[in-house]
Design a protein around this motif. Sequence first.
Motif, PDB file in Angstrom:
ATOM      1  N   ASP A 138      78.874 -53.502  55.856  1.00 51.70           N
ATOM      2  CA  ASP A 138      78.804 -54.232  57.254  1.00 51.70           C
ATOM      3  C   ASP A 138      77.746 -53.379  57.913  1.00 51.70           C
ATOM      4  O   ASP A 138      77.106 -53.678  58.689  1.00 51.70           O
ATOM      5  N   PHE A 139      77.749 -51.902  57.557  1.00 47.66           N
ATOM      6  CA  PHE A 139      76.851 -51.098  58.103  1.00 47.66           C
ATOM      7  C   PHE A 139      75.537 -51.568  57.835  1.00 47.66           C
ATOM      8  O   PHE A 139      74.469 -51.528  58.556  1.00 47.66           O
ATOM      9  N   LEU A 140      75.268 -51.650  56.430  1.00 49.42           N
ATOM     10  CA  LEU A 140      74.015 -51.916  55.896  1.00 49.42           C
ATOM     11  C   LEU A 140      73.432 -53.200  56.733  1.00 49.42           C
ATOM     12  O   LEU A 140      72.441 -53.262  57.278  1.00 49.42           O
ATOM     13  N   ALA A 141      74.170 -54.231  56.838  1.00 52.81           N
ATOM     14  CA  ALA A 141      73.783 -55.541  57.462  1.00 52.81           C
ATOM     15  C   ALA A 141      73.571 -55.322  59.196  1.00 52.81           C
ATOM     16  O   ALA A 141      72.482 -55.822  59.496  1.00 52.81           O
ATOM     17  N   ALA A 142      74.330 -54.499  59.614  1.00 54.91           N
ATOM     18  CA  ALA A 142      73.989 -54.068  61.023  1.00 54.91           C
ATOM     19  C   ALA A 142      72.802 -53.213  61.094  1.00 54.91           C
ATOM     20  O   ALA A 142      71.947 -53.500  61.976  1.00 54.91           O
ATOM     21  N   VAL A 143      72.559 -52.488  60.587  1.00 54.53           N
ATOM     22  CA  VAL A 143      71.179 -51.607  60.236  1.00 54.53           C
ATOM     23  C   VAL A 143      70.084 -52.330  60.015  1.00 54.53           C
ATOM     24  O   VAL A 143      69.108 -52.289  60.678  1.00 54.53           O
ATOM     25  N   ARG A 144      70.198 -53.509  59.132  1.00 58.74           N
ATOM     26  CA  ARG A 144      69.131 -54.110  58.711  1.00 58.74           C
ATOM     27  C   ARG A 144      68.748 -55.091  59.887  1.00 58.74           C
ATOM     28  O   ARG A 144      67.511 -55.075  60.236  1.00 58.74           O
TER      29      ARG A 144
END
Length: 184
Positions: A138-144
């Motif tokens: 979820d963090f990676l998706a948000a950062v992206r």
Amino acid sequence: MSVTPAQGKNILDMLLVAESSLLAGRTVPAMVLMYSLIDSMAWVAQPGSSNLRLRFEDWAARWLLPKMRATTPSITATDLYAARCALLHTGTGVSDLFKAGKARRFLYSWGKADVRVLEHAIATGLVPENHVAMHCDDFLAAVRVAVADFIESAENDPSIASRLESAASLGYTHIPHSLGKGSG
């Protein structure tokens, strides 16, 4: 154009390596890359500020946290900064802000793990209340999305466009490792 090809490659490389690291179960390197990318974007957003914490928290509050609200609504910019400091400086989850009671310590889940297990452990007291749970995917998706939105904003915000252009002149470029055919 909002970023140069070299900038775009570097940003994309960081995101792709973070993603492939998560898929391979290499969570710490993935998180280090994501926190570093946030640092880079925050520096572009406020290049004149020498206060790293302020830059990071401002960028996170404006660009990242709105993308995280659906999955991790209680995380604050200070929590993220403390998690970044803990991981980058000590390789642990313990930061000075956590020890001072100013931020919560992160518990991470990744892959097929259900973040709700960690949230339940916090809610029921199995883990102290001063913790917060986050799924790395979820963090990676948000950062992206946050990075993409920040870069896209340069199309309508001349100050961000200018800062991206200035940052490009300072960034690493990709130089061929050989001179090629016929170069002597």
